[in-house]
Design a protein around this motif. Structure first.
Motif, PDB file in Angstrom:
ATOM      1  N   ALA A 109       0.858  -1.179   0.000  1.00 22.35           N
ATOM      2  CA  ALA A 109       0.000   0.000   0.000  1.00 22.35           C
ATOM      3  C   ALA A 109       0.895   1.230   0.000  1.00 22.35           C
ATOM      4  O   ALA A 109       1.992   1.211   0.561  1.00 22.35           O
ATOM      5  CB  ALA A 109      -0.921   0.017   1.210  1.00 22.35           C
ATOM      6  N   ARG A 110       0.423   2.303  -0.631  1.00 29.19           N
ATOM      7  CA  ARG A 110       1.200   3.534  -0.747  1.00 29.19           C
ATOM      8  C   ARG A 110       0.351   4.739  -0.356  1.00 29.19           C
ATOM      9  O   ARG A 110      -0.840   4.799  -0.687  1.00 29.19           O
ATOM     10  CB  ARG A 110       1.680   3.701  -2.190  1.00 29.19           C
ATOM     11  N   ILE A 111       0.968   5.694   0.332  1.00 29.55           N
ATOM     12  CA  ILE A 111       0.298   6.949   0.689  1.00 29.55           C
ATOM     13  C   ILE A 111       0.612   7.970  -0.403  1.00 29.55           C
ATOM     14  O   ILE A 111       1.772   8.284  -0.661  1.00 29.55           O
ATOM     15  CB  ILE A 111       0.785   7.476   2.049  1.00 29.55           C
ATOM     16  N   SER A 145      10.055  -4.597   0.370  1.00 24.38           N
ATOM     17  CA  SER A 145       8.932  -4.820   1.292  1.00 24.38           C
ATOM     18  C   SER A 145       9.083  -3.891   2.477  1.00 24.38           C
ATOM     19  O   SER A 145      10.135  -3.276   2.685  1.00 24.38           O
ATOM     20  CB  SER A 145       8.877  -6.282   1.751  1.00 24.38           C
ATOM     21  N   GLY A 146       8.021  -3.805   3.268  1.00 26.31           N
ATOM     22  CA  GLY A 146       7.992  -2.894   4.409  1.00 26.31           C
ATOM     23  C   GLY A 146       6.794  -1.970   4.286  1.00 26.31           C
ATOM     24  O   GLY A 146       6.120  -1.927   3.253  1.00 26.31           O
ATOM     25  N   LEU A 147       6.509  -1.243   5.351  1.00 25.87           N
ATOM     26  CA  LEU A 147       5.362  -0.348   5.365  1.00 25.87           C
ATOM     27  C   LEU A 147       5.756   1.047   4.913  1.00 25.87           C
ATOM     28  O   LEU A 147       6.835   1.547   5.253  1.00 25.87           O
ATOM     29  CB  LEU A 147       4.765  -0.278   6.781  1.00 25.87           C
ATOM     30  N   HIS A 175       3.635  14.441  13.143  1.00 24.49           N
ATOM     31  CA  HIS A 175       2.939  13.151  13.195  1.00 24.49           C
ATOM     32  C   HIS A 175       3.508  12.200  12.140  1.00 24.49           C
ATOM     33  O   HIS A 175       3.925  12.616  11.054  1.00 24.49           O
ATOM     34  CB  HIS A 175       1.444  13.326  12.950  1.00 24.49           C
ATOM     35  N   ARG A 176       3.496  10.916  12.476  1.00 23.82           N
ATOM     36  CA  ARG A 176       3.938   9.870  11.561  1.00 23.82           C
ATOM     37  C   ARG A 176       2.717   9.060  11.108  1.00 23.82           C
ATOM     38  O   ARG A 176       1.957   8.557  11.940  1.00 23.82           O
ATOM     39  CB  ARG A 176       4.959   8.957  12.227  1.00 23.82           C
ATOM     40  N   ILE A 177       2.552   8.957   9.801  1.00 22.91           N
ATOM     41  CA  ILE A 177       1.433   8.213   9.219  1.00 22.91           C
ATOM     42  C   ILE A 177       1.978   6.951   8.567  1.00 22.91           C
ATOM     43  O   ILE A 177       2.977   6.995   7.838  1.00 22.91           O
ATOM     44  CB  ILE A 177       0.692   9.051   8.166  1.00 22.91           C
ATOM     45  N   ALA A 178       1.336   5.817   8.819  1.00 23.55           N
ATOM     46  CA  ALA A 178       1.729   4.539   8.208  1.00 23.55           C
ATOM     47  C   ALA A 178       0.501   3.874   7.606  1.00 23.55           C
ATOM     48  O   ALA A 178      -0.635   4.138   8.015  1.00 23.55           O
ATOM     49  CB  ALA A 178       2.376   3.623   9.240  1.00 23.55           C
ATOM     50  N   VAL A 179       0.727   2.996   6.637  1.00 22.75           N
ATOM     51  CA  VAL A 179      -0.377   2.292   5.992  1.00 22.75           C
ATOM     52  C   VAL A 179       0.031   0.851   5.734  1.00 22.75           C
ATOM     53  O   VAL A 179       1.220   0.546   5.549  1.00 22.75           O
ATOM     54  CB  VAL A 179      -0.762   3.000   4.659  1.00 22.75           C
ATOM     55  N   ARG A 180      -0.951  -0.037   5.749  1.00 23.87           N
ATOM     56  CA  ARG A 180      -0.708  -1.430   5.376  1.00 23.87           C
ATOM     57  C   ARG A 180      -1.951  -1.975   4.694  1.00 23.87           C
ATOM     58  O   ARG A 180      -3.072  -1.490   4.914  1.00 23.87           O
ATOM     59  CB  ARG A 180      -0.348  -2.289   6.587  1.00 23.87           C
ATOM     60  N   ALA A 181      -1.763  -2.998   3.860  1.00 24.53           N
ATOM     61  CA  ALA A 181      -2.869  -3.598   3.116  1.00 24.53           C
ATOM     62  C   ALA A 181      -3.063  -5.046   3.525  1.00 24.53           C
ATOM     63  O   ALA A 181      -2.129  -5.713   3.992  1.00 24.53           O
ATOM     64  CB  ALA A 181      -2.594  -3.513   1.614  1.00 24.53           C
ATOM     65  N   GLN A 192       0.129  -7.243   4.846  1.00 26.45           N
ATOM     66  CA  GLN A 192       1.401  -6.698   4.384  1.00 26.45           C
ATOM     67  C   GLN A 192       2.447  -6.735   5.493  1.00 26.45           C
ATOM     68  O   GLN A 192       2.195  -6.312   6.624  1.00 26.45           O
ATOM     69  CB  GLN A 192       1.202  -5.264   3.895  1.00 26.45           C
ATOM     70  N   THR A 193       3.635  -7.211   5.177  1.00 23.91           N
ATOM     71  CA  THR A 193       4.687  -7.335   6.171  1.00 23.91           C
ATOM     72  C   THR A 193       5.330  -5.987   6.475  1.00 23.91           C
ATOM     73  O   THR A 193       5.445  -5.116   5.597  1.00 23.91           O
ATOM     74  CB  THR A 193       5.768  -8.322   5.702  1.00 23.91           C
ATOM     75  N   ALA A 194       5.767  -5.843   7.711  1.00 22.48           N
ATOM     76  CA  ALA A 194       6.505  -4.647   8.115  1.00 22.48           C
ATOM     77  C   ALA A 194       8.009  -4.846   7.967  1.00 22.48           C
ATOM     78  O   ALA A 194       8.786  -3.913   8.168  1.00 22.48           O
ATOM     79  CB  ALA A 194       6.174  -4.291   9.557  1.00 22.48           C
ATOM     80  N   THR A 195       8.435  -6.037   7.620  1.00 22.28           N
ATOM     81  CA  THR A 195       9.858  -6.336   7.468  1.00 22.28           C
ATOM     82  C   THR A 195      10.415  -5.601   6.262  1.00 22.28           C
ATOM     83  O   THR A 195       9.921  -5.745   5.146  1.00 22.28           O
ATOM     84  CB  THR A 195      10.077  -7.848   7.292  1.00 22.28           C
ATOM     85  N   ARG A 196      11.471  -4.823   6.493  1.00 23.75           N
ATOM     86  CA  ARG A 196      12.042  -4.030   5.420  1.00 23.75           C
ATOM     87  C   ARG A 196      12.975  -4.877   4.555  1.00 23.75           C
ATOM     88  O   ARG A 196      13.755  -5.682   5.049  1.00 23.75           O
ATOM     89  CB  ARG A 196      12.849  -2.857   5.988  1.00 23.75           C
ATOM     90  N   ALA A 197      12.865  -4.705   3.251  1.00 22.52           N
ATOM     91  CA  ALA A 197      13.770  -5.362   2.302  1.00 22.52           C
ATOM     92  C   ALA A 197      13.987  -4.420   1.127  1.00 22.52           C
ATOM     93  O   ALA A 197      13.078  -3.692   0.718  1.00 22.52           O
ATOM     94  CB  ALA A 197      13.181  -6.682   1.816  1.00 22.52           C
ATOM     95  N   GLU A 198      15.201  -4.414   0.599  1.00 26.41           N
ATOM     96  CA  GLU A 198      15.520  -3.609  -0.567  1.00 26.41           C
ATOM     97  C   GLU A 198      14.991  -4.298  -1.830  1.00 26.41           C
ATOM     98  O   GLU A 198      14.674  -5.493  -1.809  1.00 26.41           O
ATOM     99  CB  GLU A 198      17.032  -3.414  -0.669  1.00 26.41           C
ATOM    100  N   PRO A 199      14.900  -3.562  -2.945  1.00 23.04           N
ATOM    101  CA  PRO A 199      14.381  -4.183  -4.174  1.00 23.04           C
ATOM    102  C   PRO A 199      15.156  -5.416  -4.625  1.00 23.04           C
ATOM    103  O   PRO A 199      14.560  -6.371  -5.120  1.00 23.04           O
ATOM    104  CB  PRO A 199      14.484  -3.051  -5.205  1.00 23.04           C
ATOM    105  N   PHE A 200      16.478  -5.424  -4.487  1.00 21.39           N
ATOM    106  CA  PHE A 200      17.270  -6.590  -4.892  1.00 21.39           C
ATOM    107  C   PHE A 200      17.185  -7.656  -3.813  1.00 21.39           C
ATOM    108  O   PHE A 200      17.345  -7.360  -2.628  1.00 21.39           O
ATOM    109  CB  PHE A 200      18.731  -6.169  -5.104  1.00 21.39           C
TER     110      PHE A 200
END
Length: 501
Positions: A393-395, A490-492, A463-469, A477-485
């Motif tokens: 999901a994207r803001i 992934s990540g929020l 304020h910090r706004i976050a979104v997930r699907a 949607q996972t909150a675990t961060r991963a780079e494109p490669f």
């Protein structure tokens, strides 16, 4: 010092004459063989993956312009050196210019589908640049002789400047003319898509449009040019581990049953919250219908190795391409023939897979083979072979670091969940608090993204706004961060805003 600068200028001008005329020759034949573009493409092919990702992340679609500019700047620096050398020995300066062209010629010949005729633009540059330098050198010496006049030198310089400029402008003009869309009437689909519901475009200011206009659709590929292919000359060959090799013309492809589908595409280089995603209506022939022409019932292949008109290869897992999803060879986009920059006359579209393993543009060959026997461009560079698009999901609004007034603020954006039944829900979190359900926009289908929005009563402060699907199959949607490669980010998506006091 002044004389060195003058002769350096002669070297640069002579090189620009060669580049301008070579660019015109390439525009009239094969645009990718323009010397600067050929060197730039070779640089792209040899750039380590982390550097490529850094460039896309920091420069976006301007990365190619920066690359071409950097190559041109490097060439002109060496051209200036050639001019200085020519002051003492013309042959040495001219030889350096020829050496620069030889590097470009080598880059041209490294192209997978290169032929001897592709060297024509380099040959033009190899002749024009040294001749221009020789003319400048001879005119300079004549002008500085005791009985010489400098008017001839000025006229010669102006004439060569005009030649370089006209060559470059004419090349760009010819390229634009050749890139004009062909007048093609596409047949009506045998399986039309239902009308796309009206989105939230007019209700939520700043939200991404439900259907991406063709002119705004992202383009990420390795090419510095756009291939010029006519529908009349195009043909698709299906070979490899098939019952029999088949070649299909464009007219034959259009005669097959066409399907129309609303599909969201995503680039694997898209970072969390990034712009490389778009939704469009695609028209094409089912990939399985095309493969059936060659017969794949007894194949031992595990991949489709697709090749474009210039030899670029992409590998698609055969099992995923033939598992019932609406994989197609697309001929139309948003009710019109494909634009050239998006793959005219034919490209692959496979819902649910990142483009680097599915979305071959300007495709001319499908080879049924195995990953053990053949590898594609991105596979050789360590990217994943199986890369389903990740739930995200994207803001879109508000923007990061926006200055907002207190009170009612609409937070909105898009979410996608291909091959998971579509988006079932979107939730928003403010300042790490509880997740709150957002309101969803209309449903465009399981392979299409979905708009969403949430009304927030904003109070003064940061304020910090976050979104997930959440997908229809229950995946959150996972909150675990991963780079494109190597298989997608992934990540929020989270951002900071400031509400005025």
């Amino acid at each position: 010092m002044r004389k060195h600068l003058l002769w350096a200028g002669y070297g640069v001008l002579a090189t620009l004459v060669g580049i301008g005329l070579a660019h015109l020759a390439a525009a009239l034949t094969t645009p990718a063989t323009s010397p600067v573009l050929a060197v730039g493409s070779a640089v792209i092919d040899r750039t380590p993956t982390p550097v490529k990702e850094w460039a896309i992340r920091n420069f976006g679609t301007a990365d190619k312009v920066i690359l071409v500019g950097s190559v041109l700047a490097g060439v002109l620096v060496l051209a200036a050196v050639a001019g200085v050398l020519a002051r003492r020995r013309l042959a040495v300066g001219a030889g350096l210019l020829v050496a620069l062209v030889a590097v470009a010629a080598g880059a041209v010949l490294t192209r997978p589908e290169a032929g001897v005729t592709d060297l024509l633009p380099c040959l033009v540059a190899a002749v024009a640049a040294p001749l221009a330098l020789r003319l400048l050198a001879r005119t300079h010496r004549t002008a500085h002789a005791p009985d010489g006049g400098r008017r001839t030198l000025l006229l010669t310089t102006l004439a060569l400047t005009a030649t370089a400029a006209l060559g470059g402008v004419a090349g760009r003009t010819v390229s634009r003319l050749r890139l004009r869309p062909e007048d093609i009437s596409l047949p009506a689909p045998a399986e039309p898509a239902p009308p796309l519901p009206r989105g939230l475009d007019d209700q939520v200011p700043g939200i991404t449009r439900f259907r991406t206009p063709t002119t705004d659709f992202y383009r990420v590929d390795t090419r510095l040019d756009v291939p010029v292919i006519s529908a009349e000359d195009w043909a698709l060959t299906i070979d490899g581990d098939v019952d029999h090799q088949v070649t299909i013309t464009f007219d034959e492809l259009l005669a097959m049953p066409l399907i129309e589908r609303d599909i969201t595409l995503t680039c694997v280089s898209n970072s969390v919250g990034g712009p490389y995603v778009g939704g469009a209506r695609w028209l094409g022939v089912r990939l399985t219908d095309v493969l059936d022409r060659a017969g794949i019932g007894q194949t031992r292949a595990d991949q489709i190795l697709s090749t474009d008109v210039d030899g670029m290869t992409i590998s698609t897992p055969l099992a995923l391409a033939t598992d019932g999803r609406d994989a197609m060879l697309a001929v139309g986009m948003n009710g019109r023939p494909l634009p050239r920059e998006h793959g005219f006359p034919v490209r692959m579209v496979v819902p649910g897979l990142y483009g680097f393993i599915s979305a071959t543009k300007w495709v001319t060959r499908l080879t049924l083979t195995t990953y053990a026997a053949q590898d594609a461009y991105w596979t050789r560079r360590g990217w994943a072979t199986d890369a389903p698009i990740k739930l995200a999901a994207r803001i879109d609004t508000p923007r990061a670091l926006a200055q907002l007034d207190p009170g009612d603020v609409v937070v909105g954006g898009v979410a996608w969940a291909q091959e998971r039944g579509g988006v079932q829900g979107v939730q928003v979190r403010i300042d790490g608090g509880a997740w709150v359900d957002a309101q969803l926009g209309p449903d465009g289908g399981a392979d299409y993204w979905r708009q969403w929005f949430h009304r927030w009563s904003a109070t003064p402060g940061s304020h910090r706004i976050a979104v997930r699907a959440t997908a229809a199959d229950g995946e959150v949607q996972t909150a675990t961060r991963a780079e494109p490669f190597p298989d997608g980010a992934s990540g929020l998506h989270e951002l900071l805003v400031q509400v005025r006091g």
